[in-house]
Design an enzyme around this catalytic site. Structure first.
Site, short mmCIF file in Angstrom:
data_model
loop_
_atom_site.label_atom_id
_atom_site.label_comp_id
_atom_site.label_asym_id
_atom_site.label_seq_id
_atom_site.Cartn_x
_atom_site.Cartn_y
_atom_site.Cartn_z
N GLU A 162 50.47 44.51 40.14
CA GLU A 162 51.55 44.11 39.11
C GLU A 162 51.31 43.97 37.58
OE1 GLU A 162 53.43 40.35 40.48
OE2 GLU A 162 54.00 41.01 42.37
N GLU A 372 53.45 43.44 49.16
CA GLU A 372 53.92 41.95 49.08
C GLU A 372 55.18 41.65 49.14
OE1 GLU A 372 52.69 39.58 45.59
OE2 GLU A 372 50.80 40.69 45.38
C1 BG6 Z 1 53.05 38.39 42.86
C2 BG6 Z 1 51.54 38.26 42.80
O1 BG6 Z 1 53.72 38.27 41.58
O2 BG6 Z 1 53.77 37.29 43.38
C3 BG6 Z 1 50.98 36.99 43.69
O3 BG6 Z 1 51.03 39.45 42.94
C4 BG6 Z 1 51.58 35.81 43.59
O4 BG6 Z 1 49.71 36.85 43.13
C5 BG6 Z 1 53.18 36.11 44.19
O5 BG6 Z 1 51.23 34.49 44.34
C6 BG6 Z 1 54.12 35.04 44.19
O6 BG6 Z 1 54.12 34.48 43.03
P1 BG6 Z 1 53.75 32.97 42.60
O7 BG6 Z 1 54.13 32.72 41.42
O8 BG6 Z 1 55.02 32.28 43.34
O9 BG6 Z 1 52.78 32.36 43.16
#
Ligand code: BG6
Length: 467
Positions: A162, A372
């Site tokens: 990202e 993810e």
């Molecule tokens: C993505 C990242 O943006 O989303 C992760 O790669 C992150 O590291 C995940 O934890 C969820 O975002 P957040 O801000 O809810 O932890």
């Protein structure tokens, strides 16, 4: 379902490892930032996190029990090069070698992210980290050490996680280190990530390392709030300056003209070199997949020149506390009246994932890794169990969305839930939970399987038939 999609789960070093000063590890920008009061929710940091550094064998045993076929994790640059460059810290490197061996021993394919935001602090101090072209050489040095050491074990590499989010949050929205708000600097830092990605891909291919390589972008497909001309124009500019900007630079080697013209007319400059684009174009022909991190879609509306900017971010989990935000004169992101939202105000929208995957397939002709996908929620222990039907529902719908895209010809190498265990959610602390495994942060970091763990196990066993 007929496909060769690997079932996996993902994490990142800073969010799980802990042991932040152990075995010669250097200081990363997150070690410093999260230990400074006021920067994160309730001043939470990753000093101990899930103590995965010491407990990874226990976690890998749980992954095996769940049936994971691949596990995505990131390498902490400062464990290997405590100052970002120079001498290798062999203990740090051995940790990742041992980790890969343990995964393979348990039948799980390692998927490695080289950069998941924890830049060595020394590089930030010396030349501003991502702000300078100097980062390129240092990154390549670091990447080569990882490739040389781990190539016997790793067949899937993600260069950048990202780049759009960490440059935006760090250089535009003042939320991540180094907490700046400067549009030119944001474009500059993003450009450096694109060159780093490209050069790393080419170095990987030229050295004939075995395996596949790409980068992961956070993608938020967008709707326009209405069919009014100004909202549609805002949507078009949102796409040109965000998703198309990221995807086209990483996967075609150029920036969208519409956005370039806008920036030129607005007098917003950043430095690029002709050779950057030659390299980016060349790399785009060798890259193996697009990494997609998908959580939510966006709803876009017109934003006047004196309209909203940074806005309020919901880091507490108190619903409806995030405000509208955007770029004055261009667009703003607003609530979508047709969707439901999580407690952190993220829009739940599985249908958009299918649309996104089809678009990527038709535009870029590359296989996809869903690197993810998951739901951040409050979880409660009841009689030693965690019932999380909301997470199962979220994952089920998103897996169905992937299956639909596969039926339409999209090639998905792997699907990774975010995340395997609960972990530190950068700005939101430990109460925003994503895992299939609950971590009791109050009680010795005990690992407890959630209902979603048992559910995902069945999904994997049936190769996606059981949902
Ligand atoms: C993505 C990242 O943006 O989303 C992760 O790669 C992150 O590291 C995940 O934890 C969820 O975002 P957040 O801000 O809810 O932890």
């Amino acid at each position: 379902m007929k496909n060769r999609m690997l079932w996996g789960s993902a994490s990142a070093a800073y969010q799980i490892e802990g042991a932040y000063q152990e075995d010669g590890k250097g200081v990363s920008i997150w070690d410093k930032f999260a230990n400074f009061p006021g920067n994160t929710f309730l001043n939470t940091n990753g000093n101990i996190a899930c103590d995965y550094y010491h407990r990874y064998k226990e976690d890998i045993a749980l992954m095996k029990e769940c049936g994971l076929q691949t596990y995505r994790f990131s390498i902490s640059w400062t464990r290997i090069l405590p100052h970002g460059k120079g001498e290798i810290n062999q203990i740090g490197l051995n940790f990742y070698i041992d980790l890969c061996k343990e995964l393979i021993l348990n039948g799980i394919e390692p998927m490695v992210t080289l950069y998941h935001w924890d830049l060595p602090q020394d590089l930030q101090d010396e030349y501003g980290g991502w702000e300078s072209y100097l980062i390129i050489e240092d990154f390549l040095h670091y990447a080569k050490i990882c490739f040389d050491a781990l190539n016997p074990y790793v067949k899937m590499w993600i260069v950048m996680n990202e780049p759009n989010i960490f440059t935006q949050l760090g250089y535009l929205l003042e939320k991540h280190p180094p907490k700046k708000n400067n549009l030119s600097l944001y474009l500059q830092t993003f450009h450096h990530t694109a060159v780093v990605h490209a050069k790393t891909v080419l170095m990987f291919k030229e050295n004939k390392y075995q395996g596949k390589i790409g980068s992961s972008i956070a993608l938020t497909p967008a709707y326009s709030l209405s069919n009014k001309k100004e909202d549609l124009e805002a949507l078009s500019m949102f796409r040109a300056t965000t998703s198309d900007w990221y995807l086209q630079s990483y996967y075609k080697g150029s920036y969208p003209k519409q956005a370039l013209i806008y920036y030129r007319l607005a007098g917003i400059e950043f430095e690029t070199k002709k050779e950057d684009f030659e390299i980016m174009k060349r790399a785009s022909k060798h890259v193996d997949f697009i990494g997609v991190n998908y959580y939510q879609s966006a709803c876009i509306a017109y934003n006047p020149i004196d309209g909203v900017g940074i806005g309020q971010m919901n880091t507490t989990g108190i619903k409806s506390t995030s405000g509208e935000f955007g770029v004055p004169g261009l667009y703003k992101q607003v609530q979508n009246p047709n969707l439901t939202y999580t407690d952190w105000d993220w829009a739940i929208d599985p249908e958009s994932l299918t649309t996104l995957l089809l678009e990527l397939h038709h535009k870029y002709h590359l296989p996809i890794i869903i690197s993810e996908n998951g739901l951040g929620a409050f979880d409660e222990i009841e009689d030693g169990q965690i019932h999380d039907p909301y997470r199962i529902d979220y994952l089920r719908k998103h897996i169905l969305a992937c299956q639909k895209a596969i039926l339409h010809g999209v090639d998905i190498y792997a699907y990774c839930t975010w995340s395997f265990t609960d972990l530190l959610s950068w700005l939101n602390g430990y109460q925003k939970r994503y895992g299939l495994i609950y971590i009791d942060f109050e009680d010795d970091l005990q690992r407890i399987k959630k209902d979603s763990f048992y559910w995902y196990k069945k999904v994997i066993e049936s190769d996606g038939e059981y949902l």
